[in-house]
Design a protein around this motif. Structure first.
Motif, PDB file in Angstrom:
ATOM      1  N   VAL A  67       0.795  -1.153  -0.035  1.00 53.54           N
ATOM      2  CA  VAL A  67       0.062   0.031  -0.045  1.00 53.54           C
ATOM      3  C   VAL A  67       0.807   1.206   0.016  1.00 53.54           C
ATOM      4  O   VAL A  67       0.688   2.343  -0.955  1.00 53.54           O
ATOM      5  N   GLU A  68       1.954   1.302   0.944  1.00 52.27           N
ATOM      6  CA  GLU A  68       2.751   2.623   1.020  1.00 52.27           C
ATOM      7  C   GLU A  68       3.766   2.662  -0.289  1.00 52.27           C
ATOM      8  O   GLU A  68       3.701   3.734  -0.764  1.00 52.27           O
ATOM      9  N   ALA A  69       3.815   1.488  -0.894  1.00 54.27           N
ATOM     10  CA  ALA A  69       4.813   1.810  -2.261  1.00 54.27           C
ATOM     11  C   ALA A  69       3.818   2.043  -3.324  1.00 54.27           C
ATOM     12  O   ALA A  69       4.353   3.236  -4.056  1.00 54.27           O
ATOM     13  N   ALA A  70       2.511   1.793  -3.253  1.00 54.79           N
ATOM     14  CA  ALA A  70       1.683   2.305  -4.365  1.00 54.79           C
ATOM     15  C   ALA A  70       1.473   3.769  -4.160  1.00 54.79           C
ATOM     16  O   ALA A  70       1.455   4.392  -5.196  1.00 54.79           O
ATOM     17  N   VAL A  71       1.063   4.252  -2.923  1.00 56.24           N
ATOM     18  CA  VAL A  71       0.978   5.458  -2.636  1.00 56.24           C
ATOM     19  C   VAL A  71       2.057   6.500  -2.830  1.00 56.24           C
ATOM     20  O   VAL A  71       2.001   7.424  -3.542  1.00 56.24           O
ATOM     21  N   ARG A  72       3.452   5.760  -2.780  1.00 54.44           N
ATOM     22  CA  ARG A  72       4.443   6.467  -3.042  1.00 54.44           C
ATOM     23  C   ARG A  72       4.768   6.835  -4.387  1.00 54.44           C
ATOM     24  O   ARG A  72       5.348   7.905  -5.032  1.00 54.44           O
ATOM     25  N   ASP A  73       4.424   5.564  -5.141  1.00 55.06           N
ATOM     26  CA  ASP A  73       4.641   5.573  -6.651  1.00 55.06           C
ATOM     27  C   ASP A  73       3.601   6.760  -7.306  1.00 55.06           C
ATOM     28  O   ASP A  73       4.051   7.745  -8.309  1.00 55.06           O
ATOM     29  N   PHE A  74       2.332   6.745  -6.612  1.00 51.87           N
ATOM     30  CA  PHE A  74       1.575   7.747  -7.211  1.00 51.87           C
ATOM     31  C   PHE A  74       1.837   9.154  -6.765  1.00 51.87           C
ATOM     32  O   PHE A  74       1.703  10.230  -7.677  1.00 51.87           O
ATOM     33  N   ALA A  75       2.431   9.649  -5.531  1.00 48.86           N
ATOM     34  CA  ALA A  75       2.850  10.728  -5.034  1.00 48.86           C
ATOM     35  C   ALA A  75       4.182  11.044  -6.045  1.00 48.86           C
ATOM     36  O   ALA A  75       4.132  12.393  -6.496  1.00 48.86           O
ATOM     37  N   LEU A  77       4.542  10.335  -9.135  1.00 50.67           N
ATOM     38  CA  LEU A  77       3.995  10.970 -10.196  1.00 50.67           C
ATOM     39  C   LEU A  77       3.768  12.227 -10.321  1.00 50.67           C
ATOM     40  O   LEU A  77       3.963  12.907 -11.314  1.00 50.67           O
ATOM     41  N   ARG A  78       2.695  12.285  -9.233  1.00 54.03           N
ATOM     42  CA  ARG A  78       2.270  13.891  -9.351  1.00 54.03           C
ATOM     43  C   ARG A  78       3.529  14.849  -8.751  1.00 54.03           C
ATOM     44  O   ARG A  78       3.728  16.055  -9.454  1.00 54.03           O
ATOM     45  N   ILE A  79       4.425  14.433  -8.109  1.00 49.55           N
ATOM     46  CA  ILE A  79       5.672  15.354  -7.766  1.00 49.55           C
ATOM     47  C   ILE A  79       6.539  15.777  -9.046  1.00 49.55           C
ATOM     48  O   ILE A  79       6.703  16.944  -9.285  1.00 49.55           O
ATOM     49  N   ASP A  80       6.786  14.620  -9.975  1.00 47.30           N
ATOM     50  CA  ASP A  80       7.424  14.829 -10.968  1.00 47.30           C
ATOM     51  C   ASP A  80       6.784  15.708 -11.838  1.00 47.30           C
ATOM     52  O   ASP A  80       7.521  16.801 -12.647  1.00 47.30           O
ATOM     53  N   ARG A  81       5.557  15.502 -12.124  1.00 48.28           N
ATOM     54  CA  ARG A  81       4.610  16.353 -12.949  1.00 48.28           C
ATOM     55  C   ARG A  81       4.647  18.051 -12.424  1.00 48.28           C
ATOM     56  O   ARG A  81       5.025  18.798 -13.163  1.00 48.28           O
ATOM     57  N   ALA A  82       4.759  18.133 -10.995  1.00 47.97           N
ATOM     58  CA  ALA A  82       4.704  19.605 -10.518  1.00 47.97           C
ATOM     59  C   ALA A  82       6.108  19.998 -10.817  1.00 47.97           C
ATOM     60  O   ALA A  82       6.339  21.229 -11.369  1.00 47.97           O
ATOM     61  N   ASN A  83       7.004  19.219 -10.613  1.00 49.01           N
ATOM     62  CA  ASN A  83       8.619  19.596 -10.875  1.00 49.01           C
ATOM     63  C   ASN A  83       8.872  20.033 -12.336  1.00 49.01           C
ATOM     64  O   ASN A  83       9.334  21.171 -12.606  1.00 49.01           O
ATOM     65  N   ALA A  84       8.200  19.207 -13.076  1.00 48.71           N
ATOM     66  CA  ALA A  84       8.322  19.609 -14.567  1.00 48.71           C
ATOM     67  C   ALA A  84       7.612  20.978 -14.941  1.00 48.71           C
ATOM     68  O   ALA A  84       8.189  21.854 -15.824  1.00 48.71           O
ATOM     69  N   ARG A 106      -4.124  16.694 -25.183  1.00 50.40           N
ATOM     70  CA  ARG A 106      -3.525  15.339 -25.244  1.00 50.40           C
ATOM     71  C   ARG A 106      -2.725  15.167 -23.859  1.00 50.40           C
ATOM     72  O   ARG A 106      -2.745  14.085 -23.462  1.00 50.40           O
ATOM     73  N   GLU A 107      -1.779  16.191 -23.571  1.00 51.55           N
ATOM     74  CA  GLU A 107      -1.006  15.971 -22.390  1.00 51.55           C
ATOM     75  C   GLU A 107      -1.866  15.415 -21.140  1.00 51.55           C
ATOM     76  O   GLU A 107      -1.444  14.877 -20.410  1.00 51.55           O
ATOM     77  N   ARG A 108      -2.958  16.326 -21.044  1.00 51.01           N
ATOM     78  CA  ARG A 108      -4.131  16.108 -19.949  1.00 51.01           C
ATOM     79  C   ARG A 108      -4.439  14.719 -19.957  1.00 51.01           C
ATOM     80  O   ARG A 108      -4.554  14.105 -19.077  1.00 51.01           O
ATOM     81  N   ALA A 109      -4.881  14.340 -21.163  1.00 50.77           N
ATOM     82  CA  ALA A 109      -5.389  13.159 -21.045  1.00 50.77           C
ATOM     83  C   ALA A 109      -4.475  12.058 -20.717  1.00 50.77           C
ATOM     84  O   ALA A 109      -4.883  10.789 -20.077  1.00 50.77           O
ATOM     85  N   ASP A 110      -3.198  12.173 -21.226  1.00 55.22           N
ATOM     86  CA  ASP A 110      -2.005  11.147 -20.839  1.00 55.22           C
ATOM     87  C   ASP A 110      -2.010  11.196 -19.354  1.00 55.22           C
ATOM     88  O   ASP A 110      -1.769  10.127 -18.636  1.00 55.22           O
ATOM     89  N   ASN A 111      -1.927  12.472 -18.683  1.00 52.91           N
ATOM     90  CA  ASN A 111      -1.356  12.554 -17.378  1.00 52.91           C
ATOM     91  C   ASN A 111      -2.874  11.730 -16.420  1.00 52.91           C
ATOM     92  O   ASN A 111      -2.611  11.012 -15.490  1.00 52.91           O
ATOM     93  N   MET A 112      -4.095  12.156 -17.097  1.00 49.19           N
ATOM     94  CA  MET A 112      -5.228  11.408 -16.392  1.00 49.19           C
ATOM     95  C   MET A 112      -5.097   9.842 -16.658  1.00 49.19           C
ATOM     96  O   MET A 112      -5.352   8.996 -15.445  1.00 49.19           O
ATOM     97  N   ALA A 113      -4.680   9.435 -17.487  1.00 46.01           N
ATOM     98  CA  ALA A 113      -4.596   7.727 -18.069  1.00 46.01           C
ATOM     99  C   ALA A 113      -3.556   7.430 -16.918  1.00 46.01           C
ATOM    100  O   ALA A 113      -3.685   6.326 -16.324  1.00 46.01           O
ATOM    101  N   ALA A 114      -2.135   7.988 -16.640  1.00 49.07           N
ATOM    102  CA  ALA A 114      -1.320   7.511 -15.826  1.00 49.07           C
ATOM    103  C   ALA A 114      -1.781   7.681 -14.436  1.00 49.07           C
ATOM    104  O   ALA A 114      -1.476   6.685 -13.658  1.00 49.07           O
ATOM    105  N   SER A 115      -2.482   8.798 -14.090  1.00 50.17           N
ATOM    106  CA  SER A 115      -2.995   8.834 -12.469  1.00 50.17           C
ATOM    107  C   SER A 115      -4.080   7.709 -12.381  1.00 50.17           C
ATOM    108  O   SER A 115      -4.058   7.015 -11.258  1.00 50.17           O
ATOM    109  N   ALA A 116      -5.070   7.428 -13.367  1.00 51.24           N
ATOM    110  CA  ALA A 116      -5.968   6.135 -13.129  1.00 51.24           C
ATOM    111  C   ALA A 116      -5.148   5.163 -12.896  1.00 51.24           C
ATOM    112  O   ALA A 116      -5.548   4.078 -12.097  1.00 51.24           O
ATOM    113  N   ALA A 117      -4.141   4.686 -13.805  1.00 49.06           N
ATOM    114  CA  ALA A 117      -3.380   3.501 -13.629  1.00 49.06           C
ATOM    115  C   ALA A 117      -2.610   3.264 -12.192  1.00 49.06           C
ATOM    116  O   ALA A 117      -2.822   2.417 -11.561  1.00 49.06           O
ATOM    117  N   ALA A 118      -2.162   4.630 -11.618  1.00 50.38           N
ATOM    118  CA  ALA A 118      -1.700   4.469 -10.644  1.00 50.38           C
ATOM    119  C   ALA A 118      -2.600   4.326  -9.212  1.00 50.38           C
ATOM    120  O   ALA A 118      -2.293   3.618  -8.236  1.00 50.38           O
TER     121      ALA A 118
END
Length: 179
Positions: A67-75, A77-84, A106-118
């Motif tokens: 659970v912690e690993a999955a939460v960290r992976d999702f976080a 992903l979001r942190i990397d986007r914010a840094n970018a 398109r970028e937003r759709a890709d981000n949403m798909a990645a977030s959904a998978a996470a």
């Protein structure tokens, strides 16, 4: 109840990673953004708070690492986007080119798909643990992940109204133009 855990863990991931998007506006100073180290520290603190608050048994403790690993992976992903985004903002001043709205869509759709998978990974990891939680742990999870719909079920929006911040652009409360 299963949906509450899944929503709670997802909220933990989102709430913990909102540090990636957070801006603190102190009344005396301008906007202040979190740096990557602050974001990581905030995430660690949020995860530790949920972990400690659940008071897991020895058997449940074995189910926590995925659970912690999955939460960290999702976080991450979001942190990397914010840094970018922050890096792009720094470089945007130098390259004043017109915005391509279709590319941005398109970028937003890709981000949403990645977030959904996470988020699905979080749900899959959290399911076995959630099935072992007692009612008290489930209640604490809801509270710790802010899924209790405080402020009357409408979250911060209702809180704004209770404080008198419900005026529209004209400054009125009821849309009539009168205060």
């Amino acid at each position: 109840m299963k949906r509450v855990l899944l929503a709670g863990v997802a909220a933990l991931a989102i709430a913990g990673s909102t540090a990636a998007y957070a801006q603190h506006r102190h009344w005396m100073h301008g906007p202040m953004r979190m740096n990557p180290e602050d974001r990581a520290a905030f995430l660690d603190a949020r995860i530790a708070a949920v972990h400690a608050g659940l008071k897991l048994t020895a058997d449940q403790e074995k189910l926590w690492p995925p659970v912690e690993a999955a939460v960290r992976d999702f976080a991450k992903l979001r942190i990397d986007r914010a840094n970018a985004r922050m890096e792009a903002e720094k470089n945007a001043d130098a390259q004043q080119k017109p915005e391509d709205l279709v590319a941005r869509l398109r970028e937003r759709a890709d981000n949403m798909a990645a977030s959904a998978a996470a988020l699905k990974k979080i749900a899959d990891a959290a399911d076995p643990l959630y099935k072992t939680l007692d009612d008290g742990q489930k209640r604490r999870l809801t509270l710790l992940t802010h899924m209790d719909r405080r402020f009357g079920g409408e979250g911060w929006r209702r809180h704004r109204f209770e404080r008198g911040f419900d005026r529209d652009d004209r400054g009125d409360r009821d849309g009539s133009g009168r205060l």
